[in-house]
Design a protein around this motif. Sequence first.
Motif, PDB file in Angstrom:
ATOM      1  N   GLN A  84       0.857  -1.181   0.000  1.00  0.00           N
ATOM      2  CA  GLN A  84       0.000   0.000   0.000  1.00  0.00           C
ATOM      3  C   GLN A  84       0.894   1.232   0.000  1.00  0.00           C
ATOM      4  OE1 GLN A  84      -3.298   0.233  -0.246  1.00  0.00           O
ATOM      5  NE2 GLN A  84      -3.577  -1.976  -0.346  1.00  0.00           N
ATOM      6  N   ALA A  85       0.754   2.062  -1.026  1.00  0.00           N
ATOM      7  CA  ALA A  85       1.578   3.264  -1.121  1.00  0.00           C
ATOM      8  C   ALA A  85       1.243   4.229   0.004  1.00  0.00           C
ATOM      9  CB  ALA A  85       1.367   3.936  -2.474  1.00  0.00           C
ATOM     10  N   SER A  86       2.277   4.817   0.592  1.00  0.00           N
ATOM     11  CA  SER A  86       2.077   5.822   1.624  1.00  0.00           C
ATOM     12  C   SER A  86       1.700   7.154   0.982  1.00  0.00           C
ATOM     13  CB  SER A  86       3.351   5.986   2.451  1.00  0.00           C
ATOM     14  OG  SER A  86       4.378   6.564   1.653  1.00  0.00           O
ATOM     15  N   LYS A  87       1.356   8.122   1.815  1.00  0.00           N
ATOM     16  CA  LYS A  87       1.011   9.440   1.294  1.00  0.00           C
ATOM     17  C   LYS A  87       2.191  10.058   0.549  1.00  0.00           C
ATOM     18  CE  LYS A  87      -1.528  12.090   3.835  1.00  0.00           C
ATOM     19  NZ  LYS A  87      -2.000  13.031   4.892  1.00  0.00           N
ATOM     20  N   SER A  88       3.390   9.897   1.092  1.00  0.00           N
ATOM     21  CA  SER A  88       4.552  10.472   0.427  1.00  0.00           C
ATOM     22  C   SER A  88       4.889   9.741  -0.872  1.00  0.00           C
ATOM     23  CB  SER A  88       5.759  10.473   1.372  1.00  0.00           C
ATOM     24  OG  SER A  88       6.002   9.182   1.897  1.00  0.00           O
ATOM     25  N   HIS A  89       4.619   8.428  -0.929  1.00  0.00           N
ATOM     26  CA  HIS A  89       4.794   7.704  -2.190  1.00  0.00           C
ATOM     27  C   HIS A  89       3.851   8.252  -3.258  1.00  0.00           C
ATOM     28  CE1 HIS A  89       6.337   4.010   0.247  1.00  0.00           C
ATOM     29  NE2 HIS A  89       7.324   4.826  -0.070  1.00  0.00           N
ATOM     30  N   LYS A  90       2.610   8.492  -2.857  1.00  0.00           N
ATOM     31  CA  LYS A  90       1.627   9.007  -3.816  1.00  0.00           C
ATOM     32  C   LYS A  90       1.986  10.418  -4.269  1.00  0.00           C
ATOM     33  CE  LYS A  90      -2.170   6.126  -2.183  1.00  0.00           C
ATOM     34  NZ  LYS A  90      -3.495   6.084  -1.527  1.00  0.00           N
ATOM     35  N   LYS A  91       2.623  11.183  -3.402  1.00  0.00           N
ATOM     36  CA  LYS A  91       3.067  12.518  -3.803  1.00  0.00           C
ATOM     37  C   LYS A  91       4.046  12.433  -4.962  1.00  0.00           C
ATOM     38  CE  LYS A  91       4.097  15.654  -0.800  1.00  0.00           C
ATOM     39  NZ  LYS A  91       4.683  16.362   0.365  1.00  0.00           N
ATOM     40  N   VAL A  92       4.953  11.444  -4.901  1.00  0.00           N
ATOM     41  CA  VAL A  92       5.924  11.265  -5.980  1.00  0.00           C
ATOM     42  C   VAL A  92       5.218  10.858  -7.271  1.00  0.00           C
ATOM     43  CG1 VAL A  92       7.870   9.850  -6.774  1.00  0.00           C
ATOM     44  CG2 VAL A  92       7.824  10.711  -4.418  1.00  0.00           C
ATOM     45  N   LEU A  93       4.260   9.933  -7.180  1.00  0.00           N
ATOM     46  CA  LEU A  93       3.527   9.501  -8.367  1.00  0.00           C
ATOM     47  C   LEU A  93       2.723  10.655  -8.963  1.00  0.00           C
ATOM     48  CD1 LEU A  93       2.280   6.029  -7.078  1.00  0.00           C
ATOM     49  CD2 LEU A  93       4.124   6.447  -8.716  1.00  0.00           C
ATOM     50  N   LYS A  94       2.087  11.454  -8.113  1.00  0.00           N
ATOM     51  CA  LYS A  94       1.335  12.609  -8.604  1.00  0.00           C
ATOM     52  C   LYS A  94       2.257  13.629  -9.264  1.00  0.00           C
ATOM     53  CE  LYS A  94      -2.406  12.383  -5.184  1.00  0.00           C
ATOM     54  NZ  LYS A  94      -3.038  13.072  -4.039  1.00  0.00           N
ATOM     55  N   LYS A  95       3.428  13.803  -8.686  1.00  0.00           N
ATOM     56  CA  LYS A  95       4.384  14.754  -9.248  1.00  0.00           C
ATOM     57  C   LYS A  95       4.804  14.324 -10.650  1.00  0.00           C
ATOM     58  CE  LYS A  95       8.284  14.941  -7.066  1.00  0.00           C
ATOM     59  NZ  LYS A  95       9.273  15.316  -6.030  1.00  0.00           N
ATOM     60  N   MET A  96       5.025  13.024 -10.839  1.00  0.00           N
ATOM     61  CA  MET A  96       5.377  12.521 -12.172  1.00  0.00           C
ATOM     62  C   MET A  96       4.224  12.735 -13.140  1.00  0.00           C
ATOM     63  SD  MET A  96       7.629  11.079 -14.149  1.00  0.00           S
ATOM     64  CE  MET A  96       8.868  10.144 -13.215  1.00  0.00           C
ATOM     65  N   LEU A  97       2.997  12.469 -12.696  1.00  0.00           N
ATOM     66  CA  LEU A  97       1.834  12.650 -13.562  1.00  0.00           C
ATOM     67  C   LEU A  97       1.658  14.113 -13.959  1.00  0.00           C
ATOM     68  CD1 LEU A  97      -0.842  10.293 -11.956  1.00  0.00           C
ATOM     69  CD2 LEU A  97       0.669   9.847 -13.880  1.00  0.00           C
ATOM     70  N   LYS A  98       1.849  15.013 -13.011  1.00  0.00           N
ATOM     71  CA  LYS A  98       1.738  16.438 -13.311  1.00  0.00           C
ATOM     72  C   LYS A  98       2.783  16.858 -14.338  1.00  0.00           C
ATOM     73  CE  LYS A  98       1.150  19.524 -10.177  1.00  0.00           C
ATOM     74  NZ  LYS A  98       1.323  20.356  -8.951  1.00  0.00           N
ATOM     75  N   PHE A  99       3.974  16.330 -14.183  1.00  0.00           N
ATOM     76  CA  PHE A  99       5.053  16.698 -15.098  1.00  0.00           C
ATOM     77  C   PHE A  99       4.772  16.184 -16.510  1.00  0.00           C
ATOM     78  CE2 PHE A  99       9.147  15.554 -17.100  1.00  0.00           C
ATOM     79  CZ  PHE A  99       9.656  16.834 -17.273  1.00  0.00           C
ATOM     80  N   ILE A 100       4.331  14.934 -16.624  1.00  0.00           N
ATOM     81  CA  ILE A 100       4.076  14.356 -17.938  1.00  0.00           C
ATOM     82  C   ILE A 100       2.883  15.025 -18.610  1.00  0.00           C
ATOM     83  CG2 ILE A 100       3.455  12.251 -19.194  1.00  0.00           C
ATOM     84  CD1 ILE A 100       4.823  10.672 -16.974  1.00  0.00           C
ATOM     85  N   SER A 101       1.800  15.204 -17.852  1.00  0.00           N
ATOM     86  CA  SER A 101       0.566  15.684 -18.467  1.00  0.00           C
ATOM     87  C   SER A 101       0.562  17.188 -18.706  1.00  0.00           C
ATOM     88  CB  SER A 101      -0.628  15.297 -17.598  1.00  0.00           C
ATOM     89  OG  SER A 101      -0.530  15.907 -16.331  1.00  0.00           O
ATOM     90  N   LYS A 102       1.171  17.955 -17.789  1.00  0.00           N
ATOM     91  CA  LYS A 102       1.085  19.415 -17.875  1.00  0.00           C
ATOM     92  C   LYS A 102       2.435  20.111 -18.015  1.00  0.00           C
ATOM     93  CE  LYS A 102      -3.170  19.658 -15.157  1.00  0.00           C
ATOM     94  NZ  LYS A 102      -3.845  20.284 -13.994  1.00  0.00           N
ATOM     95  N   GLY A 103       3.511  19.331 -17.890  1.00  0.00           N
ATOM     96  CA  GLY A 103       4.822  19.951 -17.967  1.00  0.00           C
ATOM     97  C   GLY A 103       5.179  20.730 -16.728  1.00  0.00           C
ATOM     98  N   ASP A 104       4.486  20.448 -15.628  1.00  0.00           N
ATOM     99  CA  ASP A 104       4.722  21.175 -14.388  1.00  0.00           C
ATOM    100  C   ASP A 104       6.075  20.789 -13.812  1.00  0.00           C
ATOM    101  OD1 ASP A 104       4.747  22.285 -11.879  1.00  0.00           O
ATOM    102  OD2 ASP A 104       2.678  21.794 -11.430  1.00  0.00           O
TER     103      ASP A 104
END
Length: 483
Positions: A84-104
């Motif tokens: 089960q991913a922790s909150k901080s693990h999910k932060k990393v996954l969200k950060k990657m998604l933001k970067f790929i999808s929006k270039g953030d």
Amino acid sequence: MAAGGGSASIVEFFGGEDGYRCGYCRSDTGNLSHGMWAHSMTVQDYQDLIDRGWRRSGKYVYKPIMNQTCCPQYTIRCRALHFQASKSHKKVLKKMLKFISKGDVSKVASEEEPMDAHIDDVATCDFPYKNESQVSQSELTPLAVDHSERVEDEDKDSGETKEEGNVPKVELDSVQICTDKDTSLPAEPSHSAKAVHAPPKPGKGADLSKPLCRKAKDIRKERKLQKLLQNQMGTVEGSQLQGDQAFLLQNSKSKTNQPKNIEDFIFVPLPDDAQHKLEFTRFLCDSPLEAEHAPSGPECGYGSFHQQYWLDGKIIAVGVIDILPYCVSSVYLYYDPDFSFLSLGVYSALREIAFTRQLYVKAPDLCFYYMGFYIHSCPKMRYKAQYRPSDLLCPETFMWTPIEQCLPLLEHSKYSRLNQDGKAEDEGRLKELGRVRVLHKRTVMPYSVYKKRRKGPSDEASVQQYASLVGQSCSERMLLFRS
């Protein structure tokens, strides 16, 4: 599983009397380990060795002397199917998604896991670099973002812990650095830096007085993931999923009040208007492990692999893994320091856990993710305990103990017999020295025969030590080279 398809492991044992510099506490002679050189090794033998506390770096295989070394290193495995991913693990996954999808791009002090960089490991890994023109598009599998999902801001929790610290940058063709996910080796330089701490961001949490909404996109995603996983498992009409397969399918469903798992972030389609394209390819790499295939094994086979991460046609990271009968074992990570803001150490570990779960579908015995060594006496290496559920290997019985039970023991003493059953013992211990297999003058023979033929001083003490460390089963399968 048949080991090595008829091949045999060939090793030279070096013992472990001398101390070396420790890459963690910086003791000049405190690092004590046994070592051997693997000319070749079957995946089954290496699986059994790491289940007795051994670990490889290149072709050198070593085992810390746990009750003597300055920083005891406990083999750690994650139960990947129940991860089960922790909150901080999910932060990393969200950060990657933001970067790929929006270039953030948020190039702030990232929350990363501390991992020691080892300069000499660059050479031992024999890293074959491929540029864009050498990799066909058919080799690349897109990593993805669900275009229907709004990538939310990272969690703004002031209580988040740091997951990965900055490490010194060792340039390889101006793209890669080599990072060891395990520990420093005897006589090898080890470098590390202090973790960079960023101030917590202000924010507000969810309204706990309100129920979670059931969105249409969640229903669509549930159906899509369920169909995808069923197709991967090759289910047939009338058949039933059993045990962990049923759990894995159930865990893939996005239900009300159920947190997202790593598949929800990784195995989703890329949006048409994504700012970046992240791709992934895997290929065999040079190592002592003999590649092999088995009918009940994964389609890619067993052995050592490079997993390449490509961003917009440029390679940004390479993970080195060993695929073994019961686990995916993480070895090294190379990454481009320009993309450290993406927390590639954390992301690659989560990606490898997801990959382990994929392999399980075809190979039901393969359900663990080995993260190398857990070093409780070194605070910056405790991050591996956050990948749960996980177990540590008892250094005396070689039985697995849930990490929650181990931590209080390690707080009291850096070395501990983790298995608290006083009657438990090492079931794989050496029982018959005469059955140890030896390679002498190009001839394979049991030690009992070699002992009679040998001229000169007796080497029984050395052979006894070797066989005790590798265990009875491995000592009867592997060939111990004797000059």
